[in-house]
Scaffold this active site. Sequence first.
Site, PDB file in Angstrom:
ATOM      1  N   ARG A  83      28.933  74.314  75.362  1.00  0.00           N
ATOM      2  CA  ARG A  83      29.535  74.275  76.692  1.00  0.00           C
ATOM      3  C   ARG A  83      29.913  75.698  77.096  1.00  0.00           C
ATOM      4  NH1 ARG A  83      35.250  73.638  78.266  1.00  0.00           N
ATOM      5  NH2 ARG A  83      35.324  72.785  80.349  1.00  0.00           N
ATOM      6  N   HIS A 127      35.012  77.999  85.870  1.00  0.00           N
ATOM      7  CA  HIS A 127      36.073  78.179  84.882  1.00  0.00           C
ATOM      8  C   HIS A 127      36.922  79.377  85.334  1.00  0.00           C
ATOM      9  CE1 HIS A 127      37.135  77.102  80.485  1.00  0.00           C
ATOM     10  NE2 HIS A 127      38.100  77.914  80.908  1.00  0.00           N
ATOM     11  N   GLU A 179      39.456  72.262  84.368  1.00  0.00           N
ATOM     12  CA  GLU A 179      40.905  72.292  84.513  1.00  0.00           C
ATOM     13  C   GLU A 179      41.384  72.738  85.882  1.00  0.00           C
ATOM     14  OE1 GLU A 179      42.716  74.476  81.326  1.00  0.00           O
ATOM     15  OE2 GLU A 179      41.981  73.104  79.805  1.00  0.00           O
ATOM     16  N   ASN A 308      40.383  68.174  78.110  1.00  0.00           N
ATOM     17  CA  ASN A 308      40.799  69.285  77.252  1.00  0.00           C
ATOM     18  C   ASN A 308      42.199  68.992  76.756  1.00  0.00           C
ATOM     19  OD1 ASN A 308      38.428  70.416  78.076  1.00  0.00           O
ATOM     20  ND2 ASN A 308      39.355  72.080  79.267  1.00  0.00           N
ATOM     21  N   TYR A 310      45.358  70.209  73.965  1.00  0.00           N
ATOM     22  CA  TYR A 310      45.918  71.124  72.961  1.00  0.00           C
ATOM     23  C   TYR A 310      47.236  70.617  72.393  1.00  0.00           C
ATOM     24  CZ  TYR A 310      42.276  74.294  74.418  1.00  0.00           C
ATOM     25  OH  TYR A 310      41.039  74.835  74.659  1.00  0.00           O
ATOM     26  N   GLU A 374      37.406  70.347  75.258  1.00  0.00           N
ATOM     27  CA  GLU A 374      38.079  71.449  74.568  1.00  0.00           C
ATOM     28  C   GLU A 374      39.149  70.891  73.664  1.00  0.00           C
ATOM     29  OE1 GLU A 374      39.842  74.615  76.911  1.00  0.00           O
ATOM     30  OE2 GLU A 374      38.048  74.766  78.166  1.00  0.00           O
TER      31      GLU A 374
HETATM   32  C1  PNW Z   1      42.461  76.165  78.552  1.00  0.00           C
HETATM   33  N1  PNW Z   1      48.753  75.754  80.121  1.00  0.00           N
HETATM   34  O1  PNW Z   1      43.435  76.876  79.235  1.00  0.00           O
HETATM   35  C2  PNW Z   1      41.180  76.789  79.061  1.00  0.00           C
HETATM   36  O2  PNW Z   1      40.211  75.907  79.562  1.00  0.00           O
HETATM   37  C3  PNW Z   1      40.610  77.824  78.159  1.00  0.00           C
HETATM   38  O3  PNW Z   1      39.891  78.759  78.928  1.00  0.00           O
HETATM   39  C4  PNW Z   1      41.704  78.465  77.344  1.00  0.00           C
HETATM   40  O4  PNW Z   1      41.274  79.564  76.606  1.00  0.00           O
HETATM   41  C5  PNW Z   1      42.271  77.379  76.442  1.00  0.00           C
HETATM   42  O5  PNW Z   1      42.709  76.263  77.196  1.00  0.00           O
HETATM   43  C6  PNW Z   1      43.419  77.856  75.567  1.00  0.00           C
HETATM   44  O6  PNW Z   1      44.500  78.274  76.344  1.00  0.00           O
HETATM   45  C7  PNW Z   1      44.758  76.548  79.382  1.00  0.00           C
HETATM   46  O7  PNW Z   1      49.561  76.710  80.232  1.00  0.00           O
HETATM   47  C8  PNW Z   1      45.652  77.588  79.619  1.00  0.00           C
HETATM   48  O8  PNW Z   1      49.133  74.572  80.233  1.00  0.00           O
HETATM   49  C9  PNW Z   1      46.976  77.336  79.872  1.00  0.00           C
HETATM   50  C10 PNW Z   1      47.413  76.036  79.868  1.00  0.00           C
HETATM   51  C11 PNW Z   1      46.526  74.981  79.646  1.00  0.00           C
HETATM   52  C12 PNW Z   1      45.211  75.245  79.398  1.00  0.00           C
END
Ligand code: PNW
Length: 475
Positions: A83, A127, A179, A308, A310, A374
């Site tokens: 991707r 992106h 996102e 995505n 995290y 992601e």
């Molecule tokens: C995502 N937040 O970004 C992106 O899709 C990627 O490009 C990035 O490198 C990855 O996650 C890791 O950060 C985010 O603050 C950045 O909530 C910030 C946030 C969420 C996603």
Amino acid sequence: DARPDSPTALRFPQGFRWGTATAAYQIEGAAAEDGRTPSVWDTFSRTPGKVRNGDTGDIAADHYHRLDEDIALMRRLGVTDYRFSIAWPRVVPTGSGPSNAKGLDFYRRLVDGLLEAGIRPVATLYHWDLPQELESATDGSPAGGGWARRETAYRFAEYAGVMADALGDRVATWTTLNEPWCAAFLGYGNGVHAPGRTDALASLRAAHHLNLAHGLAARVLRGALPASAEVSLTLNLHAVRALSESPEDRDAARRIDAVGNRIFLDPVFHGRLPEDLVRDTAGITDWSFVEDGDLATAAAPIDSLGINYYSPAVVAAGSSESPSPWAGAERHVRFEPAPGPRTAMDWPVDANGLYELLVRLRDELPGVPLVVTENGAAYDDYADPSGNVKDPERVAYLHAHLAAVHRALADGADVRGYFLWSLLDNFEWAYGYSKRFGIVHVDFATQRRTLKDSARWYAEVIARGGLEGRGDLDG
Ligand code: PNW
């Protein structure tokens, strides 16, 4: 040790897509080469104080000049899919009008190299690297330019058409936006991302124009691509939990769900705005920028939803700092530090949040295939005396999250693939090069790539088609 055929092994379905993910501005570099013009991220990163250490994506991981090497790395990993995102200012430098043959040629070479390596290309059109010209074009409106301006959605649909014509014969899987929450609310709300505006109204306008852009582009793609092509959208849905069952805390969670999740899910899948969001934001806007037919346009049918993930968020009644990305909800919501271990981003590690999101979508969007587009973690890695790059925390994080995906599959969520963020250490937005998400280490002084232990681990998972059971981490 569990063997692949042992009862404790977590096997994934045949045909499951195992990928890695990157984004153009984070890896390509070559910011002024072959006709590329500045994007909002070039402008932002060159503005003192916006990005840690003054880092920019001027060179990044120099992927623009090293694509063969990077494709060879992926071949070693055995990924089935890759991707990547396309830099709009590389292919349509002024945001609209003529396309740039050299820019298009770069993506053709990338895609052809992937296909030759037996790796499926998954292209994301946006992106976050909006052509600066489109941000600067404001028509003098107080709402400002970029995504706060309706015209940008139409320019995006034209750009989607350019890319479908250029790559439609060899790319079968397309994602319109990555996102949109970050683009709208970090870009225009709290200003932590480009273009760095801090205006709640502009952030809500941006969210709407991104939904509109998605729908317009989805129709263009559908019209230009073969019927078998897959058109998708990637959201960073917030796994939000109330701190307690009190009505006040639950209302805080509802507000974040509205402005973090349903602001995209409802237009895109149901052609409507969340009523509670309209009520919550009454002091900011009457939403008159939503024109007749826009929500039906946003709801153009798509083939899958990318997620995505995290970290989860725990919220309670209270208030948080301003400017905020929450369009007024910050006056009602306090974010609670979640317990447990953290990554180098200081983000809590909690694989159950991914499981919760997947089963929620199983229930709310029946018939919509899901793809984890992601997931990954930043950690400081270190080299042992023989030069091996050790990242045991990343392996544990990935194992736990893949186990959560497996559990969601077992419970009936239609998850078709998993894309690990990220292939390479890269430009981590406002954190510059200080945070490393790669499973491949990049020495930015020499651009030397070294597989981390996590890369070897991921290659084994792919080869095996799943995880060896690790009772401690299987969630
Ligand atoms: C995502 N937040 O970004 C992106 O899709 C990627 O490009 C990035 O490198 C990855 O996650 C890791 O950060 C985010 O603050 C950045 O909530 C910030 C946030 C969420 C996603």
